[in-house]
Design a protein around this motif. Structure first.
Motif, PDB file in Angstrom:
ATOM      1  N   CYS A  23       0.853  -1.188   0.000  1.00 22.49           N
ATOM      2  CA  CYS A  23       0.000   0.000   0.000  1.00 22.49           C
ATOM      3  C   CYS A  23       0.887   1.236   0.000  1.00 22.49           C
ATOM      4  O   CYS A  23       1.897   1.281   0.715  1.00 22.49           O
ATOM      5  CB  CYS A  23      -0.900  -0.023   1.235  1.00 22.49           C
ATOM      6  N   VAL A  24       0.532   2.240  -0.820  1.00 24.45           N
ATOM      7  CA  VAL A  24       1.322   3.463  -0.928  1.00 24.45           C
ATOM      8  C   VAL A  24       0.455   4.677  -0.605  1.00 24.45           C
ATOM      9  O   VAL A  24      -0.753   4.557  -0.402  1.00 24.45           O
ATOM     10  CB  VAL A  24       1.945   3.591  -2.340  1.00 24.45           C
ATOM     11  N   ARG A  25       1.100   5.846  -0.579  1.00 25.35           N
ATOM     12  CA  ARG A  25       0.412   7.061  -0.136  1.00 25.35           C
ATOM     13  C   ARG A  25       0.978   8.267  -0.874  1.00 25.35           C
ATOM     14  O   ARG A  25       2.143   8.267  -1.273  1.00 25.35           O
ATOM     15  CB  ARG A  25       0.626   7.220   1.372  1.00 25.35           C
ATOM     16  N   GLU A  58      -5.405   6.423  -0.122  1.00 25.78           N
ATOM     17  CA  GLU A  58      -6.492   7.352  -0.402  1.00 25.78           C
ATOM     18  C   GLU A  58      -7.763   6.612  -0.842  1.00 25.78           C
ATOM     19  O   GLU A  58      -8.859   7.182  -0.790  1.00 25.78           O
ATOM     20  CB  GLU A  58      -6.054   8.366  -1.463  1.00 25.78           C
ATOM     21  N   ASN A  59      -7.630   5.385  -1.292  1.00 20.60           N
ATOM     22  CA  ASN A  59      -8.775   4.522  -1.627  1.00 20.60           C
ATOM     23  C   ASN A  59      -8.632   3.211  -0.853  1.00 20.60           C
ATOM     24  O   ASN A  59      -8.726   2.124  -1.431  1.00 20.60           O
ATOM     25  CB  ASN A  59      -8.819   4.263  -3.136  1.00 20.60           C
ATOM     26  N   PHE A  60      -8.417   3.349   0.457  1.00 13.85           N
ATOM     27  CA  PHE A  60      -8.024   2.195   1.257  1.00 13.85           C
ATOM     28  C   PHE A  60      -9.069   1.083   1.259  1.00 13.85           C
ATOM     29  O   PHE A  60      -8.743  -0.087   1.037  1.00 13.85           O
ATOM     30  CB  PHE A  60      -7.728   2.623   2.695  1.00 13.85           C
ATOM     31  N   ASP A  61     -10.316   1.421   1.516  1.00 10.94           N
ATOM     32  CA  ASP A  61     -11.334   0.386   1.655  1.00 10.94           C
ATOM     33  C   ASP A  61     -11.480  -0.431   0.373  1.00 10.94           C
ATOM     34  O   ASP A  61     -11.590  -1.662   0.423  1.00 10.94           O
ATOM     35  CB  ASP A  61     -12.674   1.001   2.048  1.00 10.94           C
ATOM     36  N   ALA A  62     -11.469   0.249  -0.770  1.00 14.60           N
ATOM     37  CA  ALA A  62     -11.597  -0.470  -2.038  1.00 14.60           C
ATOM     38  C   ALA A  62     -10.387  -1.363  -2.274  1.00 14.60           C
ATOM     39  O   ALA A  62     -10.530  -2.525  -2.693  1.00 14.60           O
ATOM     40  CB  ALA A  62     -11.758   0.527  -3.188  1.00 14.60           C
ATOM     41  N   PRO A  73      -4.565   9.821  -6.248  1.00 16.44           N
ATOM     42  CA  PRO A  73      -3.710   9.671  -7.431  1.00 16.44           C
ATOM     43  C   PRO A  73      -4.431  10.071  -8.714  1.00 16.44           C
ATOM     44  O   PRO A  73      -5.664  10.041  -8.792  1.00 16.44           O
ATOM     45  CB  PRO A  73      -3.353   8.178  -7.426  1.00 16.44           C
ATOM     46  N   LEU A  74      -3.646  10.447  -9.713  1.00 19.85           N
ATOM     47  CA  LEU A  74      -4.192  10.832 -11.005  1.00 19.85           C
ATOM     48  C   LEU A  74      -4.601   9.618 -11.834  1.00 19.85           C
ATOM     49  O   LEU A  74      -5.445   9.732 -12.726  1.00 19.85           O
ATOM     50  CB  LEU A  74      -3.141  11.633 -11.795  1.00 19.85           C
ATOM     51  N   ARG A  75      -3.991   8.492 -11.568  1.00 20.55           N
ATOM     52  CA  ARG A  75      -4.213   7.295 -12.386  1.00 20.55           C
ATOM     53  C   ARG A  75      -3.922   6.055 -11.554  1.00 20.55           C
ATOM     54  O   ARG A  75      -3.406   6.149 -10.449  1.00 20.55           O
ATOM     55  CB  ARG A  75      -3.290   7.311 -13.618  1.00 20.55           C
TER      56      ARG A  75
END
Length: 272
Positions: free
Chosen positions: A77-79, A181-185, A257-259
């Motif tokens: 996982c990144v941030r 930033e979209n951790f749950d998904a 993130p942009l992508r």
């Protein structure tokens, strides 16, 4: 080299490469619960059993066998680097650690003396110029990463790409890399692909932020901390992180993130 920073459930349902300041406490607790049906009582970083960790000698054989044979789902996982370096500053530099002391003993006094950083203290409500001190800390972080002076870079502000690369260079391969930033998904997708002993309800579980409440609250939006010089330093030290993981280097206010992440590109660029 082996697989530093790698955790694996005892059931070998999943393998996780820890990246500090990227929800690692929460992820570790999810892994623990998925095997044992309960959360670890305490900071998961202190757990000596119930979870394989590369730092424990008994775990190195099982982790090596699993990762090199690609037996299980491997993820990390990144941030956003802007948020991550700010979190490192407020937690590790300004905050009081769970042992009741400052991080790494004489680190903060050295920063006060050599870089003119202020960190406040609990008695005064942690009152200090957060923006000015953070920008001075960023100079220090750059010095540690680029020049390894006045010390080697700490794992909490070393580039994410460096952490992620060790598993690849050891012969492993990631099946998934998702962002906090979209951790749950992202975490739901991991759990859906792993053979769990116990189900994990992400919506019902707490977030395990072990540093929360032990230091100052951030008083300004992320973008206020970064002037032109700060953004130049971010590009210098974290340019590869922005590129590989899809974040906007030109807009600190843009958190997501942009992508999506191109796994093939990550493996190609970090495998050498």
């Amino acid at each position: 080299m082996g697989f530093p920073g790698t955790w694996m459930t005892e059931s070998e349902s999943m393998v996780y490469r820890v990246v500090p300041k990227c929800a690692c406490s929460t992820i570790g607790q999810i892994m623990y619960r998925s095997d044992h049906g309960r959360f670890f009582d305490g900071d998961i970083h202190d757990a000596q059993e119930g979870l394989h960790k590369w730092a424990q000698e008994r775990s190195q054989g099982p982790i090596t066998d699993n990762v090199t044979a690609r037996k299980s789902l491997v993820f990390t996982c990144v941030r956003n680097p802007y948020g991550r370096i700010l979190s490192s500053f407020f937690d590790k530099i300004c905050g009081i650690q769970r042992n009741g002391r400052r991080y790494r003993g004489n680190l903060v006094p050295m920063l006060v003396q050599k870089y003119g950083i202020e960190v406040g203290d609990p008695e005064s409500g942690f009152e200090f110029d957060q923006i000015r001190s953070f920008r001075r800390f960023l100079l220090f972080a750059r010095d540690t990463i680029r020049f390894r002076k006045p010390m080697d870079p700490d794992i909490h502000w070393a580039a994410m790409s460096g952490h992620v690369s060790t598993l690849i260079r050891g012969g492993g391969r990631y099946d998934m890399i998702f962002d906090t930033e979209n951790f749950d998904a992202g975490m739901s997708a991991v759990l859906a692909r792993a053979p769990l002993r116990h189900p994990v309800d992400l919506a019902a579980m707490p977030r395990f932020n072990e540093s929360e409440g032990h230091g100052p609250k951030r008083a300004h939006p992320v973008e206020d901390f970064f002037d032109d010089l700060s953004m130049h330093l971010m590009r210098e030290i974290y340019g590869r992180d922005f590129e590989l993981f899809g974040y906007d280097i030109d807009d600190p206010s843009r958190r997501a993130p942009l992508r999506g992440i191109d796994l093939d590109a990550v493996h190609a660029k970090l495998g050498n």
